[in-house]
Design a protein around this motif. Structure first.
Motif: not given
Length: 411
Positions: A111-115, A120-132, A263-265, A285-288
């Motif tokens: 579904f994604a437009s950007s990656v 690691s997975g923990a870093e991915a989730n931390e990043g997702a929180f920041k993106f949110a 978002m998907l991690t 999300v990508a646009r912001v």
């Protein structure tokens, strides 16, 4: 002027006292894991081999990481191809062909437009929180920052992800944790009360709670949650770090749910053992996101990206996914048969090649007996055995492991 230096007595109180039971020499690797005694030196297919030459059938796969097994010829070749370029690391200041090819492949197959690539997975989730939170501020609601997680969740051990992880023993020594994170029951009515459009930024959920006992989150609940988050203008993050990339019999677990997240991690099997994670984000999300909003030195480097590109194409192979579905269903039937024969099992849960078995005695005891007989197992709680074999494992290899498992349970 008053001195702030501690008195000799208080200084002594701050110094840990020694005990006769404590080792005089600490291990070189910090003791945050209880490692098994044998030294592992090689891997072959679905086996790990220790320094004595003893072979162990691997039902752990590095905790859902080595989905293509050990020493896979294709993965080894991809590593050699990447190393032959001499371009192992560039930092993210520069473009590389492997990173862009992998990102394009993931976008084309999701579904994604950007990656965004992480380590690691923990870093991915931390990043997702920041993106949110970055997205939430863009909506004009300055108080919109809260992250909501579900009871039974595990999202990592870093400050933010630990706050979203429902494991009291993991959390207690490190409080206070990151604020603005709430764990709620898996109940839509409770979520309706919590998801305030003015303050809630995102909900994060694992389609299958791996560390939480291999508990499948009901598809109907997830579909209702997707509707609720859209209604309340809240992002939905799916954590597929353990259950994604073929483990459930589809490349992404969300493909079986009938909706798409914001978002998907992903991480664990992404590079079949090399450290790599990713955050997949939709267009909203990508646009912001702006340059400087997030970063990583190593994430998505050319070596890892080249290997991961090979791995994801293999894991998305329809033949492999069919094997996972069919073999996984058979495996679940065999686990139930063991439960029926032994009377020592309380419940069986799972799908694909991700299963949990609740047992009466402590899981650690069964894991230890199975280890002695050459089978590697991992737990998901004090009384739950978790099965995460390589996705390429055969029924014959599974049957061998099941025989050892049954003997360990009966013992």
């Amino acid at each position: 002027m008053t001195s702030t230096m501690p008195s000799p007595a208080s200084a002594t109180a701050l110094t840990p006292t020694s005990s006769a039971a404590e080792p005089t020499t600490l291990p070189a690797i910090l003791g945050t894991y209880k490692r098994q005694a044998p030294l592992f030196v090689r891997g072959e297919g679905v086996h790990m081999i220790d320094e004595s030459g003893k072979r162990y059938l691997d039902f752990v796969a590095g905790i859902a990481v080595s989905s293509l097994g050990h020493a896979d010829a294709g993965v080894m070749q991809a590593m050699q191809e990447a190393m032959a370029t001499g371009l192992i690391h560039t930092s993210n200041l520069y473009r590389t062909a492997p990173g862009e090819a992998l990102a394009s492949w993931l976008v084309a197959h999701s579904f994604a437009s950007s990656v965004f690539f992480s380590n690691s997975g923990a870093e991915a989730n931390e990043g997702a929180f920041k993106f949110a939170r970055r997205w939430a501020k863009s909506t004009g609601h300055q108080a919109k920052h809260e992250i909501i997680a579900l009871r039974g969740s595990f999202h990592g051990r870093m400050p933010g992800t630990l706050a979203a992880t429902d494991r009291p023993a993991y959390r207690l020594p490190f409080r206070p944790l990151m604020g603005g994170v709430t764990i709620v029951e898996r109940n839509l009515e409770e979520l309706r009360a919590v998801l305030d459009p003015e303050t809630a930024a995102a909900v994060i959920v694992e389609p299958i709670q791996g560390e939480g006992g291999v508990r499948i989150v009901e598809p109907e609940f997830l579909r209702g949650l997707r509707e609720l988050t859209r209604e309340r203008n809240v992002l939905l993050i799916l954590d597929e770090i353990q259950c994604g990339l073929g483990r459930t019999g589809s490349f992404f677990a969300y493909e079986q749910l009938g909706f798409e997240p914001d978002m998907l991690t992903i991480a664990k099997p992404l590079a079949n053992g090399l450290p790599m994670g990713a955050i997949l984000v939709n267009d909203t999300v990508a646009r912001v996101m702006q340059p400087g909003d997030h970063g990583t030195t190593f994430g998505g480097g050319p070596l890892l990206a080249h290997v991961a590109h090979h791995v994801v194409q293999r894991l998305a192979d329809p033949a492999l996914l069919q094997h996972v579905r069919e073999t996984g269903a058979w495996f679940g039937e065999q686990l139930q048969a063991i439960a029926d024969r032994t009377g020592a099992v309380r419940a069986i849960r799972g799908t694909g090649l991700m299963w949990g078995m609740d047992v009466h005695e402590p899981a650690a005891a069964i894991i230890a007996r199975a280890f002695d007989q050459g089978l590697l197992l991992v737990s998901a709680g004090e009384h739950t055995l978790r099965f995460l074999p390589p996705l390429v494992i055969s029924r014959e290899e599974l049957a061998k492991g099941l025989a050892i498992l049954e003997g360990a349970i009966k013992a």
